[in-house]
Motif scaffolding. Sequence first.
Motif, PDB file in Angstrom:
ATOM      1  N   ILE A 157       0.831  -1.201   0.000  1.00 26.17           N
ATOM      2  CA  ILE A 157       0.000   0.000   0.000  1.00 26.17           C
ATOM      3  C   ILE A 157       0.865   1.249   0.000  1.00 26.17           C
ATOM      4  CG2 ILE A 157      -1.573   1.338   1.451  1.00 26.17           C
ATOM      5  CD1 ILE A 157      -2.771  -1.482   2.144  1.00 26.17           C
ATOM      6  N   ASN A 187      -5.544  -9.733  -6.660  1.00 24.75           N
ATOM      7  CA  ASN A 187      -6.252 -10.161  -5.454  1.00 24.75           C
ATOM      8  C   ASN A 187      -5.466 -11.105  -4.548  1.00 24.75           C
ATOM      9  OD1 ASN A 187      -8.411  -8.727  -6.405  1.00 24.75           O
ATOM     10  ND2 ASN A 187      -9.514 -10.518  -7.173  1.00 24.75           N
ATOM     11  N   TYR A 213      -5.697  -7.208   2.960  1.00 29.08           N
ATOM     12  CA  TYR A 213      -5.245  -6.306   4.021  1.00 29.08           C
ATOM     13  C   TYR A 213      -6.448  -5.820   4.804  1.00 29.08           C
ATOM     14  CZ  TYR A 213      -3.541  -1.875   6.039  1.00 29.08           C
ATOM     15  OH  TYR A 213      -3.239  -0.840   6.880  1.00 29.08           O
ATOM     16  N   PRO A 219      -7.285  -3.164   7.448  1.00 28.80           N
ATOM     17  CA  PRO A 219      -6.650  -2.021   8.108  1.00 28.80           C
ATOM     18  C   PRO A 219      -7.088  -1.872   9.551  1.00 28.80           C
ATOM     19  CG  PRO A 219      -8.399  -1.273   6.650  1.00 28.80           C
ATOM     20  CD  PRO A 219      -8.276  -2.750   6.454  1.00 28.80           C
ATOM     21  N   GLN A 257      -7.881   0.979  10.912  1.00 28.89           N
ATOM     22  CA  GLN A 257      -9.106   1.803  10.929  1.00 28.89           C
ATOM     23  C   GLN A 257     -10.210   0.991  10.281  1.00 28.89           C
ATOM     24  OE1 GLN A 257      -6.539   2.468   8.627  1.00 28.89           O
ATOM     25  NE2 GLN A 257      -6.757   4.612   8.064  1.00 28.89           N
ATOM     26  N   ALA A 277     -12.241   0.921   7.474  1.00 25.52           N
ATOM     27  CA  ALA A 277     -12.343   1.565   6.165  1.00 25.52           C
ATOM     28  C   ALA A 277     -13.681   1.222   5.528  1.00 25.52           C
ATOM     29  CB  ALA A 277     -11.181   1.118   5.299  1.00 25.52           C
ATOM     30  N   LEU A 278     -14.750   1.812   6.068  1.00 21.12           N
ATOM     31  CA  LEU A 278     -16.091   1.481   5.592  1.00 21.12           C
ATOM     32  C   LEU A 278     -16.880   2.748   5.299  1.00 21.12           C
ATOM     33  CD1 LEU A 278     -16.849  -1.184   8.341  1.00 21.12           C
ATOM     34  CD2 LEU A 278     -16.178  -1.670   5.999  1.00 21.12           C
ATOM     35  N   TYR A 324     -17.689  -4.825  -3.067  1.00 22.33           N
ATOM     36  CA  TYR A 324     -16.322  -5.349  -3.118  1.00 22.33           C
ATOM     37  C   TYR A 324     -16.251  -6.680  -3.853  1.00 22.33           C
ATOM     38  CZ  TYR A 324     -14.509  -1.615  -0.223  1.00 22.33           C
ATOM     39  OH  TYR A 324     -14.128  -0.379   0.231  1.00 22.33           O
ATOM     40  N   MET A 383     -16.045  -5.745  -7.373  1.00 25.62           N
ATOM     41  CA  MET A 383     -14.756  -5.134  -7.657  1.00 25.62           C
ATOM     42  C   MET A 383     -13.641  -6.168  -7.751  1.00 25.62           C
ATOM     43  SD  MET A 383     -13.677  -1.664  -6.036  1.00 25.62           S
ATOM     44  CE  MET A 383     -14.508  -0.709  -7.238  1.00 25.62           C
ATOM     45  N   GLN A 423     -11.872 -11.205  -1.268  1.00 22.10           N
ATOM     46  CA  GLN A 423     -11.194 -11.597  -2.508  1.00 22.10           C
ATOM     47  C   GLN A 423     -10.505 -12.955  -2.385  1.00 22.10           C
ATOM     48  OE1 GLN A 423      -7.743  -9.067  -2.799  1.00 22.10           O
ATOM     49  NE2 GLN A 423      -8.255  -8.266  -0.798  1.00 22.10           N
ATOM     50  N   ARG A 446      -9.989   8.944   2.335  1.00 23.91           N
ATOM     51  CA  ARG A 446      -8.555   8.669   2.419  1.00 23.91           C
ATOM     52  C   ARG A 446      -8.153   8.389   3.856  1.00 23.91           C
ATOM     53  NH1 ARG A 446      -4.611  11.989  -1.120  1.00 23.91           N
ATOM     54  NH2 ARG A 446      -4.980  13.790   0.194  1.00 23.91           N
ATOM     55  N   GLY A 470      -9.111   5.098   5.241  1.00 28.40           N
ATOM     56  CA  GLY A 470      -8.437   3.937   4.671  1.00 28.40           C
ATOM     57  C   GLY A 470      -9.190   3.293   3.523  1.00 28.40           C
ATOM     58  N   ILE A 471     -10.305   3.901   3.115  1.00 28.42           N
ATOM     59  CA  ILE A 471     -11.068   3.316   2.016  1.00 28.42           C
ATOM     60  C   ILE A 471     -10.265   3.383   0.712  1.00 28.42           C
ATOM     61  CG2 ILE A 471     -13.130   3.591   0.585  1.00 28.42           C
ATOM     62  CD1 ILE A 471     -14.652   4.362   3.079  1.00 28.42           C
ATOM     63  N   GLU A 525      -7.056   3.330   0.458  1.00 25.32           N
ATOM     64  CA  GLU A 525      -5.980   2.331   0.517  1.00 25.32           C
ATOM     65  C   GLU A 525      -6.501   0.950   0.150  1.00 25.32           C
ATOM     66  OE1 GLU A 525      -4.033   2.397   4.283  1.00 25.32           O
ATOM     67  OE2 GLU A 525      -2.705   4.026   3.622  1.00 25.32           O
ATOM     68  N   ARG A 526      -7.682   0.700   0.632  1.00 21.64           N
ATOM     69  CA  ARG A 526      -8.311  -0.581   0.352  1.00 21.64           C
ATOM     70  C   ARG A 526      -8.477  -0.766  -1.155  1.00 21.64           C
ATOM     71  NH1 ARG A 526     -12.538  -2.216   4.658  1.00 21.64           N
ATOM     72  NH2 ARG A 526     -11.190  -3.972   5.114  1.00 21.64           N
ATOM     73  N   LEU A 527      -8.901   0.303  -1.811  1.00 20.60           N
ATOM     74  CA  LEU A 527      -9.111   0.223  -3.250  1.00 20.60           C
ATOM     75  C   LEU A 527      -7.791   0.195  -4.004  1.00 20.60           C
ATOM     76  CD1 LEU A 527     -12.113   2.462  -3.061  1.00 20.60           C
ATOM     77  CD2 LEU A 527     -12.113   0.314  -4.332  1.00 20.60           C
ATOM     78  N   LEU A 583      -5.204  -1.339  -2.987  1.00 27.18           N
ATOM     79  CA  LEU A 583      -4.777  -2.729  -2.923  1.00 27.18           C
ATOM     80  C   LEU A 583      -5.442  -3.553  -4.020  1.00 27.18           C
ATOM     81  CD1 LEU A 583      -3.095  -4.555  -0.986  1.00 27.18           C
ATOM     82  CD2 LEU A 583      -5.259  -5.203   0.032  1.00 27.18           C
ATOM     83  N   LEU A 584      -6.691  -3.210  -4.310  1.00 25.79           N
ATOM     84  CA  LEU A 584      -7.418  -3.931  -5.362  1.00 25.79           C
ATOM     85  C   LEU A 584      -7.174  -3.300  -6.725  1.00 25.79           C
ATOM     86  CD1 LEU A 584     -10.788  -4.327  -3.444  1.00 25.79           C
ATOM     87  CD2 LEU A 584      -8.955  -6.003  -3.664  1.00 25.79           C
ATOM     88  N   GLN A 625      -7.964  -0.338  -7.805  1.00 26.96           N
ATOM     89  CA  GLN A 625      -9.203   0.240  -8.304  1.00 26.96           C
ATOM     90  C   GLN A 625      -9.290   1.724  -8.011  1.00 26.96           C
ATOM     91  OE1 GLN A 625     -11.389  -1.249 -10.081  1.00 26.96           O
ATOM     92  NE2 GLN A 625     -11.058  -3.425  -9.778  1.00 26.96           N
ATOM     93  N   TYR A 638     -10.739   3.934 -10.841  1.00 27.27           N
ATOM     94  CA  TYR A 638     -12.197   3.817 -10.921  1.00 27.27           C
ATOM     95  C   TYR A 638     -12.858   4.826  -9.996  1.00 27.27           C
ATOM     96  CZ  TYR A 638     -16.683   1.896  -9.356  1.00 27.27           C
ATOM     97  OH  TYR A 638     -17.981   1.748  -8.974  1.00 27.27           O
ATOM     98  N   TYR A 639     -12.285   4.877  -8.806  1.00 29.10           N
ATOM     99  CA  TYR A 639     -12.804   5.742  -7.780  1.00 29.10           C
ATOM    100  C   TYR A 639     -12.708   7.206  -8.145  1.00 29.10           C
ATOM    101  CZ  TYR A 639     -14.125   4.916  -3.045  1.00 29.10           C
ATOM    102  OH  TYR A 639     -14.831   4.726  -1.919  1.00 29.10           O
TER     103      TYR A 639
END
Lengths: 233, 327
Positions: free
Chosen positions: A50, A68, A72, A74, A76, A78-79, A92, A95, A140, B217, B220-221, B223-225, B227-228, B230, B233-234
Amino acid sequence: MLQLNNVSYRKSKSDLVNSVSATVHAGDRLTIFGPNGAGKSTLMRLMAGIIKSTSGTIMYNDSLQTKNAIGYIPQQLALFENLTVKEHLRFYQKMTGNNSKSFMNEMIETLQLKDFWNKQIDELSGGMKRKVNLAVGMIQQPKIVFLDEPFVGVDLAAKHDMLNWLNQLNSRGITIVFVTHDWQVIRELASKMWLMENGELLQKTTVDEVVEDRVELTGVSTALDKMVSFHRT
Amino acid sequence: MFIIWKSIFKRKTTWVLMVLIPIVLGIVIYPLVKDTMSQVSVPITVVDQTDQAITEELLTEIEDRPFQVTKMDSLDLRLLSTGEAEAIFVFNDEMEANIFSGNTDEIVTWYRTENSYVDGLFKEKLASAIMSRVVRAEAASIVSHYRPEADWDEVYQYGLKYFEPRPIFEMKFEQISGAQNTSSNTNDSENRLLFIIMWLYLSMLIGYFTKILYEWRTDGILERLKLLQQTQYYYWSWFIGVLAITYSFSFVAIQLIEVPLNNWAYFIPFGTVLIYFLFFILVKKKWSMYAWLISYSVASFIIFLLADWQIIESEWMYLFIPTWLLG
Ligand SMILES: Nc1ncnc2c1ncn2[C@@H]1O[C@H](COP(=O)(O)OP(=O)(O)OP(=O)(O)O)[C@@H](O)[C@H]1O
Ligand SMILES: [Mg+2]
């Protein structure tokens, strides 16, 4: 599976991670242990790809270079505050393109997500949010997963189910790297242990060695010393 | 794309910013616009029950500006009390025949209220147009009386050639062009003031959407994307969505404000969104972004007004996006 060579991460003139060299092997159950601010999260983020290291290299073997392959979770949550659990998983899933029904069902079952399937994230309790956070990161079906304090606030019954499931996944070949301050989780999920402080990887050891007091800790802070000996109480 | 915007539109703040504030702005701004509009247009109603050809002819002769003439086929006096008509002129059913025969008694009835001010000008213009026809008809009658071989219609059409000079009781109306221009200028600059207020609003709205990106950001959303793989796209979803919203608002506002646009004006919303996005990429801290962009917006507001009043006229002012309207 994954090899770190003198990896450092420097930010605002301080080394958050300082020259770490180590290897993660396929099938490992590894925990990174150390006091707050030791650089555990930063190291995990480096390994997950990351963030990019400012010096040193990280080598991934071929199996990790596919889409995939790396998961990870996190520290936090992250939602999206105002989307439902269902919307998160659908989003997801689309995605990542993972269409394995059996894996999804197993995950939903283990984490008991059906109980709050149509609730928005901001209507969930802390522990429920943790479960969704874990589910989203696992959706994933990765080959290696980095979990950063995944069980904070999760009740014992749920924690037990989640640990069982992760152990199952591990026995099917998934590599698990995690950070926690919870000795119960360490005992049930980890076999290898890295001790970290001030951005440095001080010692690569095993949970057994620590539990049996066979590790030599010299030159560590009293904080880490206390943390390591805490398992006895 | 969809899910991101679903999450944005589930926030109450989004609705407050996108619905409530435009309404409030509209309540403050619309009367301003309406005020200037009523200065330049006087609603007049003309009633002609038999729809005579001469009516159309007379109305075309009386220039439209500043009158806004509505033709109706029955009398409705309520229009006067509601203010929909400043005055009503009812044409006699036999008006055309009366004019041609030179009979000018009560061919038009004029209704007005004590609140009618500027309708007198219309009355004068109308009377003048009618009188010139009456005079031409009389002339044609005289000519055809003494020269029976002449065709009445033809003589009437060329009435003025046969009957010079003009009759003394025709009043001549000239619009003083200087005065007209001044009023349309104040109108334009008022519209430009409305434009810059609208831009400030848009800037704030885009700032709000950028704030959401920052939240994603720090949560962490992103970062999550990442990793994928994506993130693109965002960003695209965000960018296209914000552009669509910004352009829709601009489009509606431009319809209301009627500010004259040059080619650069069409890039103003795009430029503004782009600047926010670049700030998001380059400035890591949300509060630095705010500090920068509030300064930028306020500076743009001031520079725009100064440029509009022609106090500054240099190339660097185009660094402030709204001034593209003046370019
Ligand atoms: N974005 C950042 N910019 C600057 N410094 C940072 C940043 N993120 C973390 N740090 C610093 O880096 C150090 C290591 O942070 P990190 O989050 O990796 O610690 P940690 O071991 O995960 O701690 P904890 O157990 O509290 O989660 C801390 O001193 C922290 O203050
Ligand atoms: Mg951490």
